[in-house]
Design a protein around this motif. Structure first.
Motif, short mmCIF file in Angstrom:
data_model
loop_
_atom_site.label_atom_id
_atom_site.label_comp_id
_atom_site.label_asym_id
_atom_site.label_seq_id
_atom_site.Cartn_x
_atom_site.Cartn_y
_atom_site.Cartn_z
N ILE A 1 0.72 -1.15 0.01
CA ILE A 1 -0.18 -0.14 0.16
C ILE A 1 0.95 1.25 0.00
CG2 ILE A 1 -1.81 1.43 1.26
CD1 ILE A 1 -2.66 -1.24 2.62
N VAL A 2 0.61 2.28 -1.03
CA VAL A 2 1.21 3.64 -1.02
C VAL A 2 0.16 4.51 -0.96
CG1 VAL A 2 2.51 5.26 -2.08
CG2 VAL A 2 3.26 2.47 -2.20
N GLU A 3 0.40 5.27 0.32
CA GLU A 3 -0.89 6.33 0.59
C GLU A 3 -0.30 7.73 0.42
OE1 GLU A 3 -0.94 7.88 3.80
OE2 GLU A 3 -1.04 6.25 5.32
N ARG A 4 -1.00 8.70 0.61
CA ARG A 4 -0.48 10.19 0.44
C ARG A 4 0.51 10.53 1.47
NH1 ARG A 4 -5.64 13.66 2.78
NH2 ARG A 4 -6.74 12.16 1.35
N TYR A 5 0.94 9.88 2.49
CA TYR A 5 1.80 10.53 3.46
C TYR A 5 3.45 9.89 2.84
CZ TYR A 5 -1.95 12.74 5.61
OH TYR A 5 -2.96 13.51 5.91
N ASP A 6 3.24 8.87 2.05
CA ASP A 6 4.45 7.92 1.72
C ASP A 6 5.37 8.57 0.95
OD1 ASP A 6 3.55 5.89 3.45
OD2 ASP A 6 2.48 4.78 2.13
N VAL A 7 4.79 9.70 0.20
CA VAL A 7 5.85 10.35 -0.80
C VAL A 7 5.55 11.87 -0.67
CG1 VAL A 7 5.76 8.35 -2.50
CG2 VAL A 7 4.01 9.95 -2.52
N ALA A 8 6.94 12.29 -0.86
CA ALA A 8 6.70 13.89 -0.77
C ALA A 8 6.00 14.49 -2.15
CB ALA A 8 8.39 14.48 -0.83
N ARG A 9 6.35 13.75 -3.38
CA ARG A 9 5.58 14.19 -4.63
C ARG A 9 4.49 13.19 -5.07
NH1 ARG A 9 9.94 15.44 -9.16
NH2 ARG A 9 10.13 13.25 -8.94
N GLY A 10 3.40 13.48 -5.09
CA GLY A 10 2.38 12.67 -5.37
C GLY A 10 2.14 12.47 -6.75
N LYS A 11 1.22 11.83 -7.31
CA LYS A 11 0.64 11.93 -8.65
C LYS A 11 0.45 13.55 -8.76
CE LYS A 11 -1.84 7.78 -7.84
NZ LYS A 11 -3.05 6.90 -7.55
N PRO A 12 0.85 13.77 -10.20
CA PRO A 12 1.05 13.04 -11.45
C PRO A 12 2.58 12.61 -11.74
CG PRO A 12 1.14 15.42 -12.01
CD PRO A 12 0.91 15.23 -10.44
N TYR A 13 3.59 13.04 -10.42
CA TYR A 13 4.76 12.53 -10.36
C TYR A 13 4.80 11.08 -10.37
CZ TYR A 13 6.11 17.42 -9.69
OH TYR A 13 6.15 18.75 -9.74
N PRO A 14 5.77 10.23 -10.79
CA PRO A 14 6.02 8.79 -10.78
C PRO A 14 6.23 8.23 -9.37
CG PRO A 14 8.27 9.57 -11.72
CD PRO A 14 6.99 10.89 -11.39
N ASP A 15 6.66 8.94 -8.40
CA ASP A 15 7.17 8.49 -7.11
C ASP A 15 6.16 7.53 -6.30
OD1 ASP A 15 8.23 10.98 -7.97
OD2 ASP A 15 8.81 11.53 -6.01
N PRO A 16 4.84 7.60 -6.36
CA PRO A 16 3.84 6.71 -5.74
C PRO A 16 4.29 5.13 -6.49
CG PRO A 16 2.84 8.71 -6.02
CD PRO A 16 3.93 8.88 -6.74
N TYR A 17 4.25 5.19 -7.67
CA TYR A 17 4.47 3.87 -8.44
C TYR A 17 5.73 3.41 -8.59
CZ TYR A 17 -0.78 3.96 -9.66
OH TYR A 17 -1.81 4.15 -9.78
#
Length: 231
Positions: free
Chosen positions: A134-150
């Motif tokens: 599970i990757v949720e909103r607080y797991d990445v500094a840059r969310g979608k549309p950046y590729p970081d969550p995937y």
């Protein structure tokens, strides 16, 4: 029959609009927040700054001129509405998840939503034993549309992002998945094709898992389009 010859090793689902039909709830929550301050949110703003975007982005884009205390009130209202609303499951997704589990295919959720809502949705889908990451909103500094969550989800699974199949319903989500190198299938409108989705389906009712051999399955879509899945 099988157009995509490379073997993918995991399925990653967005949540809102992909696992659950939540667009109306989300739009209502943000419009209510805007009404609190005498504002109107346009359809263009909904597309660009709400669907597929973390709340922090939406607040920066649409409520940046409000005092911090009021921005926090907006955020609290959105969280309350999203965490207490009732949702309908997207047609066919529970059956697909069951088929993927039976085939031993790894699954995950990558979303701009918060963990409380994610847990509610997983329980609604009866998918507690099916989700490996599970990757949720607080797991990445840059969310979608950046590729970081995937990219982060693939890292947690120990595979390259280009070995994942992603289901997304928003422009920002498709852009994120494609930028990460994932094979993206859009849920909803054909406009997602222009953002890099390989195909678009209305829902999951006609998506099937077909066995090619003991180690490889094929994800077959209504148009005859297909993706080979391996373990």
């Amino acid at each position: 029959m099988y157009q995509n010859k490379s073997v993918k090793r995991a399925i990653l689902f967005d949540m809102d609009g992909v696992l659950i039909d939540s667009n109306v709830v989300i739009e209502r929550a943000w419009c209510e927040a805007a009404d609190m301050y005498g504002r109107h949110i346009s359809e263009e703003e909904i597309t660009q700054h709400i669907h597929g975007q973390p709340g922090a982005h939406t607040i920066r884009a649409l409520f940046h001129d409000l005092p911090l205390v009021d921005q926090q009130k907006v955020q609290q209202h959105i969280i309350h509405v999203e965490n207490t609303a009732s949702y309908n499951v997207i047609t066919g997704v529970m059956e697909l998840i069951s088929s993927l589990k039976a085939a031993g295919i790894t699954m995950g959720i990558v979303t701009s939503g918060c963990r409380e809502k994610i847990d509610r949705v997983i329980t609604l889908l009866n998918a507690q034993s099916c989700i490996s990451v599970i990757v949720e909103r607080y797991d990445v500094a840059r969310g979608k549309p950046y590729p970081d969550p995937y990219l982060l989800a693939a890292e947690h699974l120990g595979i390259p992002a280009n070995q994942t199949v992603v289901f997304e319903d928003s422009q920002s989500g498709v852009t994120s998945a494609v930028a990460a190198g994932a094979y993206c299938v859009g849920i909803g409108g054909d406009n997602l094709l222009s953002h890099g989705a390989m195909s678009v389906i209305p829902d999951f009712r006609d998506v099937r898992v077909v066995y090619e051999d003991d180690s490889t399955q094929v994800l077959l879509f209504p148009s005859g389009h297909s993706v080979r899945m391996g373990r």
